[in-house]
Each structure stands twice: as structure tokens, then as C-alpha cells.
Design an enzyme around this catalytic site. Structure first.
Site, PDB file in Angstrom:
ATOM      1  N   GLU A  69       0.887  -1.174   0.000  1.00  0.00           N
ATOM      2  CA  GLU A  69       0.000   0.000   0.000  1.00  0.00           C
ATOM      3  C   GLU A  69       0.916   1.213   0.000  1.00  0.00           C
ATOM      4  O   GLU A  69       1.452   1.602   1.035  1.00  0.00           O
ATOM      5  CB  GLU A  69      -0.898  -0.006   1.254  1.00  0.00           C
ATOM      6  CG  GLU A  69      -1.897  -1.158   1.300  1.00  0.00           C
ATOM      7  CD  GLU A  69      -3.112  -0.937   0.400  1.00  0.00           C
ATOM      8  OE1 GLU A  69      -3.342   0.210  -0.023  1.00  0.00           O
ATOM      9  OE2 GLU A  69      -3.804  -1.924   0.107  1.00  0.00           O
TER      10      GLU A  69
ATOM     11  N   CYS B 179      -1.975   9.664   2.417  1.00  0.00           N
ATOM     12  CA  CYS B 179      -1.522   9.063   1.146  1.00  0.00           C
ATOM     13  C   CYS B 179      -2.475   9.398   0.014  1.00  0.00           C
ATOM     14  O   CYS B 179      -2.060   9.436  -1.145  1.00  0.00           O
ATOM     15  CB  CYS B 179      -1.392   7.561   1.301  1.00  0.00           C
ATOM     16  SG  CYS B 179      -2.906   6.774   1.869  1.00  0.00           S
TER      17      CYS B 179
HETATM   18  P1  NAD Z   1       7.964   4.719   5.190  1.00  0.00           P
HETATM   19  O1  NAD Z   1       7.975   3.871   3.963  1.00  0.00           O
HETATM   20  O2  NAD Z   1       9.129   5.586   5.467  1.00  0.00           O
HETATM   21  O3  NAD Z   1       7.804   3.798   6.500  1.00  0.00           O
HETATM   22  C1  NAD Z   1       6.823   2.810   6.592  1.00  0.00           C
HETATM   23  C2  NAD Z   1       7.336   1.674   7.450  1.00  0.00           C
HETATM   24  O4  NAD Z   1       8.468   1.094   6.822  1.00  0.00           O
HETATM   25  C3  NAD Z   1       7.753   2.084   8.853  1.00  0.00           C
HETATM   26  O5  NAD Z   1       7.286   1.130   9.780  1.00  0.00           O
HETATM   27  C4  NAD Z   1       9.270   2.098   8.758  1.00  0.00           C
HETATM   28  O6  NAD Z   1       9.896   1.770   9.982  1.00  0.00           O
HETATM   29  C5  NAD Z   1       9.554   1.044   7.731  1.00  0.00           C
HETATM   30  N1  NAD Z   1      10.786   1.316   6.985  1.00  0.00           N
HETATM   31  C6  NAD Z   1      11.308   2.538   6.673  1.00  0.00           C
HETATM   32  N2  NAD Z   1      12.448   2.397   5.987  1.00  0.00           N
HETATM   33  C7  NAD Z   1      12.667   1.072   5.858  1.00  0.00           C
HETATM   34  C8  NAD Z   1      13.693   0.290   5.238  1.00  0.00           C
HETATM   35  N3  NAD Z   1      14.736   0.857   4.629  1.00  0.00           N
HETATM   36  N4  NAD Z   1      13.603  -1.061   5.296  1.00  0.00           N
HETATM   37  C9  NAD Z   1      12.553  -1.651   5.921  1.00  0.00           C
HETATM   38  N5  NAD Z   1      11.563  -0.968   6.530  1.00  0.00           N
HETATM   39  C10 NAD Z   1      11.616   0.379   6.496  1.00  0.00           C
HETATM   40  O7  NAD Z   1       6.605   5.531   5.102  1.00  0.00           O
HETATM   41  P2  NAD Z   1       6.034   6.599   6.113  1.00  0.00           P
HETATM   42  O8  NAD Z   1       6.889   7.811   6.062  1.00  0.00           O
HETATM   43  O9  NAD Z   1       5.758   5.967   7.429  1.00  0.00           O
HETATM   44  O10 NAD Z   1       4.627   6.903   5.418  1.00  0.00           O
HETATM   45  C11 NAD Z   1       4.517   7.761   4.337  1.00  0.00           C
HETATM   46  C12 NAD Z   1       4.389   7.026   3.020  1.00  0.00           C
HETATM   47  O11 NAD Z   1       3.432   5.998   3.111  1.00  0.00           O
HETATM   48  C13 NAD Z   1       3.882   7.958   1.924  1.00  0.00           C
HETATM   49  O12 NAD Z   1       4.508   7.657   0.713  1.00  0.00           O
HETATM   50  C14 NAD Z   1       2.395   7.616   1.849  1.00  0.00           C
HETATM   51  O13 NAD Z   1       1.792   7.927   0.642  1.00  0.00           O
HETATM   52  C15 NAD Z   1       2.437   6.146   2.095  1.00  0.00           C
HETATM   53  N6  NAD Z   1       1.146   5.678   2.620  1.00  0.00           N
HETATM   54  C16 NAD Z   1       0.380   4.865   1.851  1.00  0.00           C
HETATM   55  C17 NAD Z   1      -0.857   4.457   2.308  1.00  0.00           C
HETATM   56  C18 NAD Z   1      -1.751   3.564   1.516  1.00  0.00           C
HETATM   57  O14 NAD Z   1      -2.727   3.076   2.081  1.00  0.00           O
HETATM   58  N7  NAD Z   1      -1.487   3.305   0.262  1.00  0.00           N
HETATM   59  C19 NAD Z   1      -1.293   4.885   3.564  1.00  0.00           C
HETATM   60  C20 NAD Z   1      -0.477   5.712   4.311  1.00  0.00           C
HETATM   61  C21 NAD Z   1       0.759   6.103   3.849  1.00  0.00           C
END
Ligand code: NAD
Length: 477
Positions: free
Chosen positions: A223, A257
Site C-alpha cells: 500500500e 496518502c
Molecule cells: P515509510 O515507507 O518511510 O515507513 C513505513 C514503514 O516502513 C515504517 O514502519 C518504517 O519503519 C519502515 N521502513 C522505513 N524504511 C525502511 C527500510 N529501509 N527497510 C525496511 N523498513 C523500512 O513511510 P512513512 O513515512 O511511514 O509513510 C509515508 C508514506 O506511506 C507515503 O509515501 C504515503 O503515501 C504512504 N502511505 C500509503 C498508504 C496507503 O494506504 N497506500 C497509507 C499511508 C501512507
């Protein structure tokens, strides 16, 4: 943000990760064999706990980024409780095996689809709706009979802490466990052979998750995010569009998002739209949003600097500030902001904004708008404000997006009958309701032979007579 009281999240020890994964692997068959009634009982426990913890959840989100308690109810609590209710109403029919027709060539047999759990599932969630986007998918995973390890975001430590407490109180860790931590905990978890990984976050991290999943051929739901365009055409009700877009852009401080990321307004309506949008900004958050409790903050200094950097970059390339543009680093505060003349190569237009800033462009020919949208990655959502069916259908037919709203934005998330998710760069797989249940299930095809069927006449050794039968089978069945 700066008012947060809790300590930063500490990474889970590798030994604990392995221990809990092993526990869940052993327990998965017992859990997978639970009945609909037993799963409903689990969902009831979750529902009650969410309501019991409602005050603590509100306090946690206030500490994390000053989210208003009513906004917590609307965007964190309600989506979870409604997902639970919808799932409870439908789980018996979703779980029951489905008979499928039998082709004549297989006469004497019957076939059905059985819904078995994927098994041991990893759920990695983001910070922007930390409760909703963790417990929502959890509901589907429970309904499908999986064990779940949850890795919530380290960026909202208070919300993660409440979820750990809440879920720890009602579930044993062999069934559901919350393992807190940052990237290193995520990285360790991703080394394990999960049966399914449900990840919500940025597209760049989604690629890391998918690469790790490939190592074990774990299935994935991704997602993701991206830039969701919004179109207000010459037939739109401008007042309504401006009000709904202002809500969609500034709720959760734009950290959504599916927020309208950037906007195209028909030239004939632009002046009217800008005035109506500014009027609604003020109606929602007054002249000084920093004093309004309804207005949340950017989650932390890193993201504050990211969004401010985008605005500075756009201004340096000739953008015009139409409203807002006020910053206060000490509070991670960015006021509701409206901009025009934003260069297409500025960060504001090459990156997902994920903050309370709206760039607006005017257009005269819808095809130029469609070309612009299609030249970018497929968005998670695309919104159309129009009162003309022909225009709406034309835009829908000539663009691609994970989901769409007509004359609204973000509202499709709340209908549990709709599959929710992206397409390619904005995501793989769908969440919510039946789509969510299927995402966490393996659709196992089961074929049962009752009496010998015609195909048995066609077993080796082959000869001319059998070849004639084969020819007839290909021709007629
Ligand atoms: P993110 O990808 O930075 O983090 C999400 C999760 O991934 C966190 O739990 C984080 O600890 C983990 N993570 C971060 N870097 C990682 C790595 N290198 N390896 C493994 N795990 C890692 O996202 P965010 O900043 O928490 O959220 C924002 C993003 O999420 C935006 O792009 C937004 O559009 C998207 N989003 C999508 C939806 C959807 O339903 N499609 C909903 C909410 C947010």
C-alpha cells in the site's frame, strides 16, 4: 513533534524476533482452523479494546503530532470499528468454501474453492494514520485466520506504544505480536520467510520490501503513495469542490496518502475556486492555524524540513504564494498553503508532498491535463469534480489510478465495500472488506472425483481410437 513525551522507540532484539516468529509458525495451523464464530470473538475483543483505549489513543496522537481528538475519532477509530463491523457481518460467507461449475469433460467430479490463511504474516505500518493503518489490515488478517507480527512506525512512538499495550492485553504473542523498532528491526524481520507481507509506506521502501520478499517468494501487499491529481472542470460546483478539497488537503496536516496532491482547475473557474478555497481555509482553521486545535502538526523535524524545502525550492523557481506559507520550526508548523506558478521540475511537483501545501494549475483543454497525469507514475487516487457525466467518463477512461472519487476526495477509503489500494508505483494488491480478506487468504482449488470420468479413457498408451476421442474432446468440450 517537539511536544512528544515518550522515549524514542527501541529496536526489538533479534532473538525475540526469531522466538516469536518460531512460536507463530508452530501455532499457525491451530489458528488457521478456527471457526467463523471464534474469529468473530477475536474481532469483538479487538473492537472493545479499541473503544476502551480510545482516550489513550487520542492522547498518544496528540503527543505524536498534535492531532485533534475528533480527528482521531474520524480517521483512526471509526475506520477500524467500521472495518470490524463489516467483517463480522460478512465473514461467514467469505470463509465458506464456494462450489464452482464442472466442465462436461470432467463429469463425475465436483470442485470448490477453499479459503485457507496465508499463514504467518508480517504487517509493517506507517506513521501517518498509525492506528487505522495497523489495526485496519489486522482485522482482515484475523478474519482470514493468520498469525501476525506487527512492526509499527518508529515515528509515532506514542501511538505504537498504545497499540503494543492494547494488543498485548487481548492476544497472546503466538497469535499477534507487536515488535517495535525502526529500520533495523524491519530489516531483521524482512529476512524471515513470512507467508505474506502487508506493507504500507513509501514506494521507495516498498521496493526494498518486495526485494526481501522475493528471497522467500513471500506474497506481498504494498500500500504505497504518490501524487494524487485532482481536476475541477468547467462544469463543477466550485464552492463544494473548494470545501472538500480544503478538507482533503489539510486533514491530518496533509499527511495523507490519498490527499489531493496537486490540482488542475479549468481557467474559467480558477478565480472563483481560489477565492472559495481561501474562504474555506479560514473557515476551518481561522486566519492563524497555529492557534487552532483542529490543525495538526508535521510529524517531526525531518518531515518539517522536507516539506519546507519543497516550498523554498518552488519559490526559488518562480512560484507564487497565494495563501499561507508560514512556518515555525519550533512547533513543526506549516500553515495551510496555496501556491500557483509552481515549476513542474520543482520538488513540490516531482515528489509526493505529504504536507499542507497545494499547487494549483489552470487548464483549458482536458487532454493536456490527461497527458500530464499519464506522463507520471500511476497515482494512488485521482479525483474529478464535474457535473457532466461525459467529462467524468472521459477522464476515467483515459487515465489510470488505484481508486477515484467523483465530486469528493479521500472518501472512497471509508467504503469498506470498495477494494482500496494502488496500482504499480502506488501499490500492489488491495485492502478493506472482502478484498482484504482475500489478500490474506490462499484460494485453494479443491477437485474431488466421485465416479470415473471420460478423461480416464484417454490414459496411455495412446492409439488412433484414443486420438479420435481427444480430437472430439478438444472440438466439443
Ligand atoms: P515509510 O515507507 O518511510 O515507513 C513505513 C514503514 O516502513 C515504517 O514502519 C518504517 O519503519 C519502515 N521502513 C522505513 N524504511 C525502511 C527500510 N529501509 N527497510 C525496511 N523498513 C523500512 O513511510 P512513512 O513515512 O511511514 O509513510 C509515508 C508514506 O506511506 C507515503 O509515501 C504515503 O503515501 C504512504 N502511505 C500509503 C498508504 C496507503 O494506504 N497506500 C497509507 C499511508 C501512507
Amino acid at each position: 513533534m517537539n511536544t512528544a513525551v515518550s522515549e524514542p522507540v527501541v529496536d526489538t532484539q533479534i532473538e525475540d524476533i526469531q522466538r516469536i516468529f518460531d512460536l507463530q509458525q508452530k501455532h499457525q495451523y491451530e489458528l488457521g482452523n478456527t471457526t467463523a464464530a471464534q474469529r468473530i470473538a477475536k474481532l469483538n475483543k479487538l473492537h472493545d479494546a479499541v473503544l476502551r483505549y480510545r482516550p489513550e489513543i487520542k492522547e498518544a496522537l496528540y503527543q505524536d503530532y498534535r492531532k485533534h481528538p475528533s480527528e482521531v475519532d474520524l480517521t483512526e477509530i471509526y475506520p477500524v470499528t467500521s472495518e470490524i463491523k463489516h467483517t463480522k457481518r460478512n465473514i461467514r460467507s467469505w470463509m465458506s468454501s464456494k462450489r464452482v461449475p464442472t466442465p462436461l469433460a470432467l463429469m463425475g467430479s465436483s470442485s470448490r474453492v477453499v479459503y485457507e490463511p496465508k499463514g504467518v504474516v508480517l504487517l509493517i505500518s506507517p506513521w501517518n494514520f498509525p492506528i487505522n493503518l495497523t489495526l485496519g489490515p489486522l482485522v482482515s488478517a484475523i478474519a482470514a485466520g493468520n498469525t501476525v507480527i506487527i512492526k509499527p512506525s518508529e515515528m509515532t512512538p506514542n501511538a505504537s506504544g498504545v497499540m503494543k499495550k492494547l494488543l498485548g492485553e487481548i492476544f497472546e504473542e503466538k497469535e499477534i505480536a507487536v515488535l517495535e523498532g525502526g529500520v533495523s528491526t524491519s530489516t531483521e524481520l524482512l529476512k524471515l520467510p513470512f507467508n505474506h507481507i502487508f506493507f504500507t509506506g513509501a514506494p521507495s521502501i516498498g521496493k526494498i520490501v518486495m526485494r526481501a520478499a522475493a528471497e522467500h517468494l513471500s506474497s506481498v501487499t504494498l500500500e504505497l503513495g504518490g501524487k494524487s491529481p485532482t481536476i475541477v472542470d468547467e462544469t463543477a460546483n466550485v464552492e463544494t469542490a473548494a470545501r472538500r478539497i480544503a478538507w482533503g488537503k489539510f486533514v491530518n496536516n496533509g499527511q495523507v496518502c490519498i490527499a489531493p496532491d496537486y490540482l488542475f482547475v479549468h481557467e474559467s473557474k480558477q478565480e472563483e475556486f481560489m477565492a472559495a478555497f481561501k474562504k474555506n481555509m479560514t473557515a476551518f482553521y481561522s486566519e492563524d492555524a497555529s492557534k487552532e486545535s483542529s490543525y495538526a502538526r508535521i510529524v517531526n523535524g525531518k518531515h518539517y524540513n522536507r516539506v519546507k524545502g519543497y516550498v523554498d525550492d518552488a519559490m526559488s523557481k518562480g512560484a507564487k504564494m497565494e495563501a499561507g506559507g508560514n512556518f515555525d520550526e519550533s512547533q513543526d508548523y506549516i500553515s495551510p498553503t496555496l501556491m500557483t506558478n509552481v515549476a513542474k521540475d520543482s520538488k513540490l511537483m516531482t515528489e509526493e508532498i505529504f504536507g499542507p501545501v497545494l499547487p494549483v494549475y489552470s487548464f483549458t483543454n482536458i487532454d493536456t491535463v490527461i497527458d500530464e497525469i499519464n506522463s507520471r507514475e500511476k497515482p494512488l487516487a485521482l479525483y474529478i469534480y464535474s457535473s457532466k457525466k461525459k467529462n467524468i467518463n472521459y477522464i476515467l477512461a483515459n487515465t489510470r489510478a488505484g481508486g477515484s472519487c467523483i465530486n469528493h476526495n479521500a472518501a472512497h477509503f471509508f467504503n469498506t465495500n470498495l477494494p482500496f489500494g494502488g496500482s504499480n508505483n502506488s501499490g500492489i494488491g488491495k485492502a478493506h472488506g472482502h478484498a482484504g480478506f482475500l489478500e490474506f487468504s490462499n484460494e485453494r482449488g479443491v477437485f474431488k472425483q466421485h465416479i470415473p470420468n471420460a478423461l480416464e479413457l484417454l490414459l496411455p498408451p495412446y492409439n488412433d481410437f484414443k486420438q479420435k476421442l481427444i480430437d472430439l474432446t478438444i472440438k466439443w468440450f
